[in-house]
Write a protein that holds these residues in place. Structure first.
Motif, PDB file in Angstrom:
ATOM      1  N   MET A  35       0.870  -1.181   0.000  1.00 13.02           N
ATOM      2  CA  MET A  35       0.000   0.000   0.000  1.00 13.02           C
ATOM      3  C   MET A  35       0.905   1.229   0.000  1.00 13.02           C
ATOM      4  N   THR A  36       0.516   2.250  -0.744  1.00 14.21           N
ATOM      5  CA  THR A  36       1.309   3.472  -0.784  1.00 14.21           C
ATOM      6  C   THR A  36       0.379   4.677  -0.692  1.00 14.21           C
ATOM      7  N   LEU A  37       0.982   5.828  -0.541  1.00 16.59           N
ATOM      8  CA  LEU A  37       0.239   7.082  -0.602  1.00 16.59           C
ATOM      9  C   LEU A  37       0.415   7.732  -1.975  1.00 16.59           C
ATOM     10  N   ASP A  38       0.794   6.933  -2.955  1.00 19.78           N
ATOM     11  CA  ASP A  38       0.971   7.416  -4.321  1.00 19.78           C
ATOM     12  C   ASP A  38      -0.384   7.374  -5.028  1.00 19.78           C
ATOM     13  N   PHE A  39      -1.129   8.460  -4.921  1.00 13.26           N
ATOM     14  CA  PHE A  39      -2.461   8.523  -5.503  1.00 13.26           C
ATOM     15  C   PHE A  39      -2.359   8.811  -6.999  1.00 13.26           C
ATOM     16  N   GLN A  40      -3.175   8.135  -7.775  1.00 21.23           N
ATOM     17  CA  GLN A  40      -3.199   8.309  -9.225  1.00 21.23           C
ATOM     18  C   GLN A  40      -3.989   9.573  -9.579  1.00 21.23           C
ATOM     19  N   THR A  41      -4.080   9.865 -10.853  1.00 19.54           N
ATOM     20  CA  THR A  41      -4.746  11.080 -11.328  1.00 19.54           C
ATOM     21  C   THR A  41      -6.216  11.098 -10.928  1.00 19.54           C
ATOM     22  N   PHE A  42      -6.898   9.962 -11.042  1.00 16.91           N
ATOM     23  CA  PHE A  42      -8.321   9.920 -10.712  1.00 16.91           C
ATOM     24  C   PHE A  42      -8.559  10.251  -9.244  1.00 16.91           C
ATOM     25  N   GLU A  43      -7.790   9.650  -8.342  1.00 12.22           N
ATOM     26  CA  GLU A  43      -7.969   9.903  -6.913  1.00 12.22           C
ATOM     27  C   GLU A  43      -7.666  11.357  -6.562  1.00 12.22           C
ATOM     28  N   SER A  44      -6.611  11.892  -7.145  1.00 12.00           N
ATOM     29  CA  SER A  44      -6.253  13.286  -6.877  1.00 12.00           C
ATOM     30  C   SER A  44      -7.319  14.246  -7.401  1.00 12.00           C
ATOM     31  N   THR A  45      -7.860  13.958  -8.577  1.00 10.66           N
ATOM     32  CA  THR A  45      -8.907  14.801  -9.149  1.00 10.66           C
ATOM     33  C   THR A  45     -10.173  14.754  -8.306  1.00 10.66           C
ATOM     34  N   VAL A  46     -10.557  13.573  -7.852  1.00  4.87           N
ATOM     35  CA  VAL A  46     -11.744  13.440  -7.009  1.00  4.87           C
ATOM     36  C   VAL A  46     -11.548  14.186  -5.690  1.00  4.87           C
ATOM     37  N   PHE A  47     -10.358  14.111  -5.126  1.00  2.00           N
ATOM     38  CA  PHE A  47     -10.079  14.817  -3.881  1.00  2.00           C
ATOM     39  C   PHE A  47     -10.196  16.330  -4.072  1.00  2.00           C
ATOM     40  N   MET A  48      -9.594  16.848  -5.135  1.00  2.00           N
ATOM     41  CA  MET A  48      -9.678  18.289  -5.405  1.00  2.00           C
ATOM     42  C   MET A  48     -11.121  18.718  -5.676  1.00  2.00           C
ATOM     43  N   LEU A  49     -11.858  17.916  -6.428  1.00  2.00           N
ATOM     44  CA  LEU A  49     -13.261  18.218  -6.702  1.00  2.00           C
ATOM     45  C   LEU A  49     -14.073  18.246  -5.419  1.00  2.00           C
ATOM     46  N   SER A  50     -13.825  17.312  -4.523  1.00  2.00           N
ATOM     47  CA  SER A  50     -14.578  17.284  -3.259  1.00  2.00           C
ATOM     48  C   SER A  50     -14.261  18.496  -2.389  1.00  2.00           C
ATOM     49  N   VAL A  51     -13.015  18.948  -2.412  1.00  2.00           N
ATOM     50  CA  VAL A  51     -12.661  20.152  -1.651  1.00  2.00           C
ATOM     51  C   VAL A  51     -13.376  21.371  -2.217  1.00  2.00           C
ATOM     52  N   PHE A  52     -13.375  21.515  -3.540  1.00  2.00           N
ATOM     53  CA  PHE A  52     -14.042  22.666  -4.156  1.00  2.00           C
ATOM     54  C   PHE A  52     -15.547  22.642  -3.936  1.00  2.00           C
ATOM     55  N   ILE A  53     -16.165  21.484  -4.060  1.00  2.00           N
ATOM     56  CA  ILE A  53     -17.612  21.386  -3.860  1.00  2.00           C
ATOM     57  C   ILE A  53     -17.966  21.657  -2.404  1.00  2.00           C
ATOM     58  N   ALA A  54     -17.210  21.088  -1.475  1.00  2.00           N
ATOM     59  CA  ALA A  54     -17.499  21.316  -0.054  1.00  2.00           C
ATOM     60  C   ALA A  54     -17.330  22.776   0.324  1.00  2.00           C
ATOM     61  N   SER A  55     -16.290  23.427  -0.176  1.00  2.00           N
ATOM     62  CA  SER A  55     -16.107  24.844   0.153  1.00  2.00           C
ATOM     63  C   SER A  55     -17.209  25.691  -0.470  1.00  2.00           C
ATOM     64  N   GLY A  56     -17.664  25.327  -1.663  1.00  2.00           N
ATOM     65  CA  GLY A  56     -18.770  26.060  -2.282  1.00  2.00           C
ATOM     66  C   GLY A  56     -20.080  25.890  -1.534  1.00  2.00           C
ATOM     67  N   ILE A  57     -20.335  24.693  -1.058  1.00  2.00           N
ATOM     68  CA  ILE A  57     -21.574  24.423  -0.324  1.00  2.00           C
ATOM     69  C   ILE A  57     -21.543  25.083   1.052  1.00  2.00           C
ATOM     70  N   LEU A  58     -20.399  25.032   1.715  1.00  2.00           N
ATOM     71  CA  LEU A  58     -20.305  25.529   3.089  1.00  2.00           C
ATOM     72  C   LEU A  58     -20.065  27.032   3.187  1.00  2.00           C
ATOM     73  N   SER A  59     -19.745  27.688   2.086  1.00  2.00           N
ATOM     74  CA  SER A  59     -19.355  29.094   2.161  1.00  2.00           C
ATOM     75  C   SER A  59     -20.486  30.022   2.578  1.00  2.00           C
ATOM     76  N   ASP A  60     -21.728  29.739   2.198  1.00  2.00           N
ATOM     77  CA  ASP A  60     -22.818  30.651   2.538  1.00  2.00           C
ATOM     78  C   ASP A  60     -23.483  30.347   3.880  1.00  2.00           C
ATOM     79  N   GLY A  61     -23.184  29.206   4.477  1.00  2.00           N
ATOM     80  CA  GLY A  61     -23.735  28.875   5.794  1.00  2.00           C
ATOM     81  C   GLY A  61     -25.169  28.392   5.773  1.00  2.00           C
ATOM     82  N   GLN A  62     -25.738  28.210   4.602  1.00  2.00           N
ATOM     83  CA  GLN A  62     -27.104  27.705   4.484  1.00  2.00           C
ATOM     84  C   GLN A  62     -27.107  26.553   3.491  1.00  2.00           C
TER      85      GLN A  62
END
Length: 110
Positions: A35-62
Protein backbone atom coordinates in the motif's frame (compact mmCIF):
# COMPACT_ATOMS: atom_id res chain seq x y z
CA UNK A 1 -26.09 24.97 15.11
CA UNK A 2 -24.58 25.35 11.68
CA UNK A 3 -21.15 26.14 13.14
CA UNK A 4 -21.24 22.94 15.18
CA UNK A 5 -22.26 20.88 12.14
CA UNK A 6 -19.50 22.43 10.04
CA UNK A 7 -16.95 21.84 12.79
CA UNK A 8 -17.89 18.16 13.06
CA UNK A 9 -17.86 17.61 9.29
CA UNK A 10 -14.57 19.37 8.65
CA UNK A 11 -12.94 17.91 11.79
CA UNK A 12 -13.91 14.36 10.83
CA UNK A 13 -12.58 14.78 7.31
CA UNK A 14 -9.32 16.18 8.62
CA UNK A 15 -8.90 13.30 11.07
CA UNK A 16 -9.46 10.74 8.32
CA UNK A 17 -7.04 12.45 5.95
CA UNK A 18 -4.28 12.95 8.51
CA UNK A 19 -4.53 9.79 10.63
CA UNK A 20 -6.50 6.90 9.16
CA UNK A 21 -5.00 6.84 5.65
CA UNK A 22 -1.33 6.88 6.81
CA UNK A 23 -2.22 4.40 9.58
CA UNK A 24 -3.71 2.02 6.98
CA UNK A 25 -0.52 2.27 4.94
CA UNK A 26 1.60 1.45 8.01
CA UNK A 27 -0.62 -1.51 8.94
CA UNK A 28 -0.41 -2.74 5.34
CA UNK A 29 3.37 -2.42 5.45
CA UNK A 30 3.54 -4.40 8.72
CA UNK A 31 1.28 -7.16 7.38
CA UNK A 32 3.13 -7.39 4.05
CA UNK A 33 0.43 -5.91 1.83
CA UNK A 34 1.66 -3.36 -0.69
CA UNK A 35 0.00 0.00 0.00
CA UNK A 36 1.31 3.47 -0.78
CA UNK A 37 0.24 7.08 -0.60
CA UNK A 38 0.97 7.42 -4.32
CA UNK A 39 -2.46 8.52 -5.50
CA UNK A 40 -3.20 8.31 -9.22
CA UNK A 41 -4.75 11.08 -11.33
CA UNK A 42 -8.32 9.92 -10.71
CA UNK A 43 -7.97 9.90 -6.91
CA UNK A 44 -6.25 13.29 -6.88
CA UNK A 45 -8.91 14.80 -9.15
CA UNK A 46 -11.74 13.44 -7.01
CA UNK A 47 -10.08 14.82 -3.88
CA UNK A 48 -9.68 18.29 -5.40
CA UNK A 49 -13.26 18.22 -6.70
CA UNK A 50 -14.58 17.28 -3.26
CA UNK A 51 -12.66 20.15 -1.65
CA UNK A 52 -14.04 22.67 -4.16
CA UNK A 53 -17.61 21.39 -3.86
CA UNK A 54 -17.50 21.32 -0.05
CA UNK A 55 -16.11 24.84 0.15
CA UNK A 56 -18.77 26.06 -2.28
CA UNK A 57 -21.57 24.42 -0.32
CA UNK A 58 -20.31 25.53 3.09
CA UNK A 59 -19.36 29.09 2.16
CA UNK A 60 -22.82 30.65 2.54
CA UNK A 61 -23.73 28.88 5.79
CA UNK A 62 -27.10 27.71 4.48
CA UNK A 63 -28.26 24.67 2.59
CA UNK A 64 -31.23 23.71 0.47
CA UNK A 65 -32.51 20.66 -1.32
CA UNK A 66 -30.70 21.46 -4.57
CA UNK A 67 -27.30 21.51 -2.87
CA UNK A 68 -28.09 18.13 -1.33
CA UNK A 69 -29.09 16.71 -4.71
CA UNK A 70 -25.88 18.11 -6.17
CA UNK A 71 -23.77 16.39 -3.48
CA UNK A 72 -25.55 13.04 -3.82
CA UNK A 73 -25.37 13.10 -7.63
CA UNK A 74 -21.66 13.95 -7.51
CA UNK A 75 -21.11 11.00 -5.18
CA UNK A 76 -23.08 8.71 -7.50
CA UNK A 77 -21.09 9.85 -10.56
CA UNK A 78 -17.75 9.30 -8.81
CA UNK A 79 -18.84 5.88 -7.51
CA UNK A 80 -20.01 4.81 -10.97
CA UNK A 81 -16.75 5.90 -12.60
CA UNK A 82 -14.70 4.14 -9.91
CA UNK A 83 -16.77 0.95 -10.31
CA UNK A 84 -16.22 0.69 -14.08
CA UNK A 85 -12.62 1.91 -14.12
CA UNK A 86 -10.12 -0.90 -14.76
CA UNK A 87 -8.19 -1.96 -11.65
CA UNK A 88 -4.77 -1.47 -13.19
CA UNK A 89 -5.66 2.08 -14.26
CA UNK A 90 -6.47 2.94 -10.66
CA UNK A 91 -3.14 1.57 -9.46
CA UNK A 92 -4.66 -1.49 -7.77
CA UNK A 93 -2.92 -4.81 -8.21
CA UNK A 94 -5.12 -7.88 -7.91
CA UNK A 95 -3.71 -10.45 -5.48
CA UNK A 96 -3.92 -14.12 -6.34
CA UNK A 97 -5.08 -16.65 -3.77
CA UNK A 98 -1.51 -17.93 -3.30
CA UNK A 99 -0.29 -14.41 -2.54
CA UNK A 100 -3.11 -13.86 -0.06
CA UNK A 101 -2.48 -17.17 1.72
CA UNK A 102 1.28 -16.55 1.86
CA UNK A 103 0.97 -13.23 3.73
CA UNK A 104 2.12 -13.83 7.25
CA UNK A 105 0.01 -12.37 10.02
CA UNK A 106 2.23 -10.31 12.35
CA UNK A 107 2.34 -11.52 15.93
CA UNK A 108 1.04 -8.20 17.22
CA UNK A 109 -2.32 -8.98 15.63
CA UNK A 110 -2.60 -12.54 16.95
Amino acid sequence: KMDLALGVAVGSSTQIALFVVPFAVIVGWISGIEMTLDFQTFESTVFMLSVFIASGILSDGQSNWFEGVMLVSTYAIIATIAWYMPSQAMGVRQLSMTEISSVAVPTIFV
